[in-house]
Design a protein around this motif. Sequence first.
Motif, PDB file in Angstrom:
ATOM      1  N   GLY A  12       3.593  -4.654 -12.886  1.00  0.00           N
ATOM      2  CA  GLY A  12       3.892  -6.072 -12.732  1.00  0.00           C
ATOM      3  C   GLY A  12       2.779  -6.796 -11.988  1.00  0.00           C
ATOM      4  N   SER A  13       3.151  -7.840 -11.289  1.00  0.00           N
ATOM      5  CA  SER A  13       2.167  -8.601 -10.531  1.00  0.00           C
ATOM      6  C   SER A  13       1.580  -7.725  -9.427  1.00  0.00           C
ATOM      7  N   VAL A  14       0.296  -7.762  -9.340  1.00  0.00           N
ATOM      8  CA  VAL A  14      -0.426  -6.905  -8.402  1.00  0.00           C
ATOM      9  C   VAL A  14      -0.998  -7.766  -7.291  1.00  0.00           C
ATOM     10  N   LYS A  15      -0.826  -7.303  -6.084  1.00  0.00           N
ATOM     11  CA  LYS A  15      -1.480  -7.959  -4.955  1.00  0.00           C
ATOM     12  C   LYS A  15      -2.914  -7.445  -4.914  1.00  0.00           C
ATOM     13  N   TYR A  16      -3.836  -8.367  -5.002  1.00  0.00           N
ATOM     14  CA  TYR A  16      -5.215  -7.978  -5.222  1.00  0.00           C
ATOM     15  C   TYR A  16      -5.869  -7.309  -4.023  1.00  0.00           C
ATOM     16  N   TYR A  17      -5.298  -7.443  -2.845  1.00  0.00           N
ATOM     17  CA  TYR A  17      -5.922  -6.753  -1.719  1.00  0.00           C
ATOM     18  C   TYR A  17      -5.730  -5.247  -1.821  1.00  0.00           C
ATOM     19  N   TYR A  18      -4.711  -4.784  -2.556  1.00  0.00           N
ATOM     20  CA  TYR A  18      -4.592  -3.350  -2.802  1.00  0.00           C
ATOM     21  C   TYR A  18      -5.701  -2.878  -3.739  1.00  0.00           C
ATOM     22  N   LEU A  19      -6.013  -3.710  -4.726  1.00  0.00           N
ATOM     23  CA  LEU A  19      -7.140  -3.376  -5.608  1.00  0.00           C
ATOM     24  C   LEU A  19      -8.457  -3.394  -4.838  1.00  0.00           C
ATOM     25  N   ILE A  20      -8.594  -4.337  -3.930  1.00  0.00           N
ATOM     26  CA  ILE A  20      -9.818  -4.410  -3.128  1.00  0.00           C
ATOM     27  C   ILE A  20      -9.937  -3.178  -2.241  1.00  0.00           C
ATOM     28  N   LEU A  21      -8.828  -2.718  -1.654  1.00  0.00           N
ATOM     29  CA  LEU A  21      -8.856  -1.486  -0.864  1.00  0.00           C
ATOM     30  C   LEU A  21      -9.277  -0.298  -1.719  1.00  0.00           C
ATOM     31  N   LEU A  22      -8.700  -0.183  -2.910  1.00  0.00           N
ATOM     32  CA  LEU A  22      -9.009   0.924  -3.799  1.00  0.00           C
ATOM     33  C   LEU A  22     -10.466   0.901  -4.242  1.00  0.00           C
ATOM     34  N   ILE A  23     -10.939  -0.242  -4.661  1.00  0.00           N
ATOM     35  CA  ILE A  23     -12.313  -0.335  -5.163  1.00  0.00           C
ATOM     36  C   ILE A  23     -13.328  -0.191  -4.040  1.00  0.00           C
ATOM     37  N   SER A  24     -13.049  -0.786  -2.879  1.00  0.00           N
ATOM     38  CA  SER A  24     -14.005  -0.641  -1.775  1.00  0.00           C
ATOM     39  C   SER A  24     -14.049   0.798  -1.276  1.00  0.00           C
ATOM     40  N   LEU A  65      -0.321  -0.198  -4.253  1.00  0.00           N
ATOM     41  CA  LEU A  65      -0.014  -0.511  -5.649  1.00  0.00           C
ATOM     42  C   LEU A  65       1.287   0.139  -6.084  1.00  0.00           C
ATOM     43  N   LEU A  66       1.490   1.368  -5.659  1.00  0.00           N
ATOM     44  CA  LEU A  66       2.724   2.064  -6.009  1.00  0.00           C
ATOM     45  C   LEU A  66       3.939   1.401  -5.354  1.00  0.00           C
ATOM     46  N   ALA A  67       3.828   1.060  -4.081  1.00  0.00           N
ATOM     47  CA  ALA A  67       4.930   0.388  -3.390  1.00  0.00           C
ATOM     48  C   ALA A  67       5.199  -0.980  -3.996  1.00  0.00           C
ATOM     49  N   LEU A 100       7.034  -0.384  -7.325  1.00  0.00           N
ATOM     50  CA  LEU A 100       8.412   0.078  -7.175  1.00  0.00           C
ATOM     51  C   LEU A 100       9.319  -0.971  -6.526  1.00  0.00           C
ATOM     52  N   GLY A 101       8.752  -2.092  -6.152  1.00  0.00           N
ATOM     53  CA  GLY A 101       9.572  -3.177  -5.613  1.00  0.00           C
ATOM     54  C   GLY A 101       9.595  -3.246  -4.116  1.00  0.00           C
ATOM     55  N   GLY A 102       9.038  -2.258  -3.455  1.00  0.00           N
ATOM     56  CA  GLY A 102       8.994  -2.279  -2.008  1.00  0.00           C
ATOM     57  C   GLY A 102       7.844  -3.133  -1.534  1.00  0.00           C
ATOM     58  N   SER A 103       7.842  -3.405  -0.291  1.00  0.00           N
ATOM     59  CA  SER A 103       6.710  -4.137   0.272  1.00  0.00           C
ATOM     60  C   SER A 103       6.064  -3.276   1.326  1.00  0.00           C
ATOM     61  N   PHE A 104       4.782  -3.282   1.314  1.00  0.00           N
ATOM     62  CA  PHE A 104       4.007  -2.476   2.246  1.00  0.00           C
ATOM     63  C   PHE A 104       3.129  -3.426   3.048  1.00  0.00           C
ATOM     64  N   GLU A 105       3.752  -4.412   3.646  1.00  0.00           N
ATOM     65  CA  GLU A 105       3.039  -5.418   4.393  1.00  0.00           C
ATOM     66  C   GLU A 105       2.860  -4.968   5.834  1.00  0.00           C
ATOM     67  N   LEU A 106       1.698  -5.181   6.364  1.00  0.00           N
ATOM     68  CA  LEU A 106       1.452  -4.835   7.753  1.00  0.00           C
ATOM     69  C   LEU A 106       1.921  -5.943   8.696  1.00  0.00           C
ATOM     70  N   ASN A 107       1.855  -7.182   8.251  1.00  0.00           N
ATOM     71  CA  ASN A 107       2.238  -8.334   9.093  1.00  0.00           C
ATOM     72  C   ASN A 107       3.406  -9.051   8.465  1.00  0.00           C
ATOM     73  N   GLU A 108       4.603  -8.588   8.693  1.00  0.00           N
ATOM     74  CA  GLU A 108       5.771  -9.276   8.149  1.00  0.00           C
ATOM     75  C   GLU A 108       6.509  -9.997   9.251  1.00  0.00           C
TER      76      GLU A 108
END
Length: 109
Positions: free
Chosen positions: A46-58, A96-98, A101-109
């Motif tokens: 589904g919709s991807v938060k791009y900072y996870y992609l940035i973490l993966l690519i960096s 990306l997995l979280a 799966l519908g979960g949130s893996f936010e550090l600052n909530e």
Amino acid sequence: LISAHPFIAALADEVRIYTIAYLHLVLIGMVSCFLLAWYMEKRYIGSVKYYYLILLISGFVGSEFSMISLGLLSAETIQVALIVTSFLMVSGIGGLLANHLGGSFELNE
């Protein structure tokens, strides 16, 4: 094709980290990134938060640079860099997995 050149073949045989970096580039970089882009295009993800992609690519790019900088940096520095970049890649994949799966893996909530 380039590895057929005797100098390159000898270099790949003498310095194993170059062979590992090449396999890492092909298998993780090309295949995994292609599959991730394909899943996003087919809407399997589904919709991807791009900072996870940035973490993966960096993390991936950093690990490639640390592996090929064997002559420039000490072995201990390369080991620390590989640990840090591996953590970045695992964090990106886990996010990306979280996210999928519908979960949130936010550090600052």
